[in-house]
Design a protein around this motif. Structure first.
Motif, PDB file in Angstrom:
ATOM      1  N   PHE A 132       0.815  -1.196   0.000  1.00  0.00           N
ATOM      2  CA  PHE A 132       0.000   0.000   0.000  1.00  0.00           C
ATOM      3  C   PHE A 132       0.858   1.258   0.000  1.00  0.00           C
ATOM      4  O   PHE A 132       1.923   1.298   0.609  1.00  0.00           O
ATOM      5  N   GLU A 133       0.365   2.291  -0.646  1.00  0.00           N
ATOM      6  CA  GLU A 133       0.804   3.635  -0.342  1.00  0.00           C
ATOM      7  C   GLU A 133       0.033   4.060   0.906  1.00  0.00           C
ATOM      8  O   GLU A 133      -1.102   3.641   1.125  1.00  0.00           O
ATOM      9  N   TYR A 134       0.633   4.894   1.728  1.00  0.00           N
ATOM     10  CA  TYR A 134      -0.023   5.299   2.971  1.00  0.00           C
ATOM     11  C   TYR A 134      -1.413   5.878   2.719  1.00  0.00           C
ATOM     12  O   TYR A 134      -2.369   5.592   3.446  1.00  0.00           O
ATOM     13  N   GLU A 135      -1.529   6.694   1.666  1.00  0.00           N
ATOM     14  CA  GLU A 135      -2.790   7.382   1.402  1.00  0.00           C
ATOM     15  C   GLU A 135      -3.918   6.411   1.070  1.00  0.00           C
ATOM     16  O   GLU A 135      -5.094   6.736   1.251  1.00  0.00           O
ATOM     17  N   GLU A 136      -3.580   5.226   0.582  1.00  0.00           N
ATOM     18  CA  GLU A 136      -4.621   4.259   0.220  1.00  0.00           C
ATOM     19  C   GLU A 136      -5.402   3.781   1.436  1.00  0.00           C
ATOM     20  O   GLU A 136      -6.553   3.365   1.317  1.00  0.00           O
TER      21      GLU A 136
END
Length: 303
Positions: A132-136
């Protein structure tokens, strides 16, 4: 005024929320997996096979229960979300036993919405393994927490720890809890180094029943671990006091101020610590580490 944070109830129960059997891609059949956890001293287990809902006939017991649920997937991606039955809520329709979660084009939010509409709590699994990207994880709403430790992912590809994701979400104001689990698939029950029994949660609940365990999950009355134990956490005025099993450090992790790491300078075990919460603190979580590097994580306290 002194307030007991953990345990809130008299009893605590050890369990694993993430397990697989031959109903999906696990190596052992259902009976073998259940027997193994019971013999190891666990008191509850969620049968969370991929895309196949499990319903237990036993909702409460004095020794061992199964939580109903499954591990669903967002489309055909690695984005895996737990659905665990919450019988504390009334819904028009629930998943039936052996219901198959289809591969669809639903978004993560649509998946979470459907799970909840059918009477489930939601947990997002193995964020580092999923890449994951953090924003996801910041975008979806309505999920209870994330796996901050996944034992199988740690063994398989060193992608099991995810406290950085957790702290990112907490710093952004998202109130989510931290879970630890096994996610065991391999046929290695009899090996010294195995995928089983490496990550768990300890829940303080009114009793050993599906409703009680899930109710305490929803209120954060549990801690996650792959080794050490929290014995008590108390808050008096603005001071946190914690007692643990023997560990080498007790860390109070905060935002936006720096927290505190408590350890013995001579290298001896520590078993208790206290921390005066600074004014303006948004949250505090406690992370303990034993002499072997194993950890346990309290849920965050929000101020």
């Amino acid at each position: 005024m002194k307030k007991r944070i953990f345990p809130r109830f008299e009893n605590t129960y050890k369990g694993n929320l993430h397990s697989h059997t031959t109903r999906s891609d696990g190596a052992y059949d259902l009976e073998t997996v259940i027997k193994a956890y019971k013999e190891k001293g666990y008191q509850f287990l969620c049968i969370s096979d991929h895309r196949r809902y499990y319903i237990s006939s036993i909702k409460d017991n004095e020794e061992f229960i199964i939580l109903d649920g499954m591990e669903g997937e967002v489309g055909d991606s690695c984005y895996h979300i737990h659905a665990i039955a919450d019988y504390n809520v009334n819904v028009k329709e629930r998943y039936e036993a052996e219901s198959i979660w289809p591969v669809t084009d639903q978004s993560p939010q649509e998946t979470i919405n459907e799970y909840r509409n059918k009477g489930n709590i939601c947990i997002i699994n193995h964020p580092r393994w999923t890449k994951f990207e953090y924003e996801e994880l910041l975008e979806p709403e309505g999920y209870l927490g994330i796996e901050v430790y996944n034992h199988n992912c740690d063994r398989e590809s060193l992608t099991g720890y995810a406290t950085d994701y957790w702290d990112y979400l907490l710093r952004k104001g998202k109130k989510v809890y931290g879970f630890a689990s096994d996610d065991a698939h391999a046929k290695d029950l009899h090996c010294n180094v195995k995928e089983f029994f490496g990550g768990w949660i300890c829940v303080s609940a009114a009793g050993l029943a599906q409703k009680d365990i899930v109710s305490s999950l929803k209120t954060g009355d549990f801690y996650a671990s792959n080794g050490p134990e929290f014995l008590s956490i108390e808050l008096e005025d603005n001071t946190l006091r914690v007692c643990t099993s023997p560990v080498k450090s007790i860390a109070f992790i905060t935002w936006p101020e720096h927290g505190r790491n408590v350890y013995d300078r001579s290298g001896m075990d520590v078993r208790e610590a206290e921390f005066a919460v600074p004014s303006g603190t948004q949250y505090v979580r406690i992370e303990i580490t034993d002499i072997n590097g194993k950890k346990a994580w309290s849920n965050p306290l929000f101020f």
